[in-house]
Design a protein around this motif. Sequence first.
Motif, mmCIF file in Angstrom:
data_model
loop_
_atom_site.group_PDB
_atom_site.id
_atom_site.type_symbol
_atom_site.label_atom_id
_atom_site.label_comp_id
_atom_site.label_asym_id
_atom_site.label_seq_id
_atom_site.Cartn_x
_atom_site.Cartn_y
_atom_site.Cartn_z
ATOM 1 N N ARG A 100 0.925 -1.371 -0.080
ATOM 2 C CA ARG A 100 -0.085 0.140 -0.044
ATOM 3 C C ARG A 100 0.848 1.258 -0.078
ATOM 4 O O ARG A 100 1.896 1.325 0.737
ATOM 5 C CB ARG A 100 -0.916 -0.007 1.473
ATOM 6 N N MET A 102 0.414 4.815 0.985
ATOM 7 C CA MET A 102 -0.166 5.841 1.967
ATOM 8 C C MET A 102 0.349 7.296 1.751
ATOM 9 O O MET A 102 1.312 7.783 2.008
ATOM 10 C CB MET A 102 -0.161 5.439 3.436
ATOM 11 N N GLY A 134 -3.588 4.637 -1.179
ATOM 12 C CA GLY A 134 -4.585 4.994 0.098
ATOM 13 C C GLY A 134 -4.046 6.532 0.675
ATOM 14 O O GLY A 134 -3.354 7.100 0.226
ATOM 15 N N ILE A 160 -10.514 7.102 -4.436
ATOM 16 C CA ILE A 160 -9.626 6.227 -3.422
ATOM 17 C C ILE A 160 -10.530 6.175 -2.385
ATOM 18 O O ILE A 160 -11.128 7.003 -1.723
ATOM 19 C CB ILE A 160 -8.451 7.234 -3.077
ATOM 20 N N THR A 162 -9.700 3.891 0.191
ATOM 21 C CA THR A 162 -8.776 3.681 1.263
ATOM 22 C C THR A 162 -8.344 4.802 2.022
ATOM 23 O O THR A 162 -7.756 5.392 1.551
ATOM 24 C CB THR A 162 -7.846 2.620 0.978
ATOM 25 N N ILE A 182 -6.257 -2.472 5.488
ATOM 26 C CA ILE A 182 -5.971 -1.831 4.274
ATOM 27 C C ILE A 182 -4.841 -2.473 3.397
ATOM 28 O O ILE A 182 -4.726 -1.983 2.183
ATOM 29 C CB ILE A 182 -5.949 -0.450 4.512
#
Length: 459
Positions: A100, A102, A134, A160, A162, A182
């Motif tokens: 992921r 972020m 995310g 988006i 997440t 997530i």
Amino acid sequence: MDQAGSSRESTLVGHLTPDTPYIVMIGDVGTGKSTIVEKLSHEVGRSSKSDLSFTRTSEQFWTYDSSMVISDTPGSNAAQDKLGHNIHIAHALNFNPVWRIMIISKADTRMDNTLDGIRKYAERMLDFPMDLMGALITHMDTVTWSGEDFKSLLEKELGIETVVFSGLDTPREILLEDMKEICVKGVEITIDNENFLKVFKINDSRLKILRCTNREVEDFKKNKAGFDKQRKLFDKENDKVDLIFEFQAYMRREIEAAQRRVAEENDFTFSGEEGANEAGHIANMVNQMRVVLYDVRVAAAEYQSAHGVDQARRCPHCDLVWTKVEGCDGATTCGNRPSTSLDLRDPSFGILATFTFERFSDGIFSILKSGKRNIPKTISTDPSKYYGCGNAIIWNDMPRVELPEEMRAAIPVTMDDNVPVLSDNLPGAQRFMDALAGLLGCGVAIKKPKGKKNKPRKK
């Protein structure tokens, strides 16, 4: 670093596998990335109240329970050494399959400002899988709006879905559980000298240069707006198809022409201390143009969809996957070749209309149909070059399958925005790109949580 430290970190890297959840945090200076790392890993001394970016390198840390690895990165918009900071972020993305990315944004009184902190990063990462992106919103204890309200806004505006929220009093256990929830399966990401300038912004805010690049971007947008208006005057289907693909090629040429104009007007050489800044200004302009060009790609995709090239079906005899570019939905044979090389995806084949595009000094955009061009057919008649088992099939009866990645990559040959953000036709540009390739060849190290033994998480 002492010998013991080097040995310890090598051991830790050995525990990291492609199946280890790995999260990379990116964002502006002061958004709270290092504070999040401290909370999740028990690392101390990474955050700072300094006015300048405190984190200057990318470092990877196991969480306090050794369940995942998180990467702390420098602020992408640092006031000093933007190139160096973003090189370290690239290292973090290349380090291991990413579960992921972020984007960290600090909660602001206005939700729109918080959203903008995410938007500028998301728009630069259009080439990454959407489900990899995310957002992590920090300082939630300083605002009155709710996480649910922001989540709806984020999904509506950027797509988006997440998002994780954190405040000063958010318990580390809750934050870690939110991060675990997530995680998606790891994706290999490669940042090299070809795409680095697409993803990272490394230029300063020198007004003279910004005025120049902003003018080019505005002209580019006006071309697109003028095209959208003028294309409505063409009602023949074949003209519409040829028009969208030729305009796409025209806009690519305009991007390269804009690069030359900006470089010449500002005496760019892409060398010395100013080299990275000059390359960054060109890239920043092109990245804005890519967003505009993306809309043209979407229009081209509609024609692809209308002609079935976005559908795939599997032969029940040999399991080869096919896409249909002509013909009916009835009987044929596996591997049957099209009767003509005319392909809506490729304007270099068949008989095509030819258009001339021009925007005059008064801002009027003109499209002139100037004739047709004939291109020889190039279909091979050599059976040894055919694929397929030759068995009888009925297209409608064949099972649908998800379009394979290799086929997705092959189909949008005229849809991609493969315009270099720094054209190698610019004097000195290739020398800068070679130097950038060297900088991206370095590695990074991973650190363990203090007082804990690192073990790979059991699946």
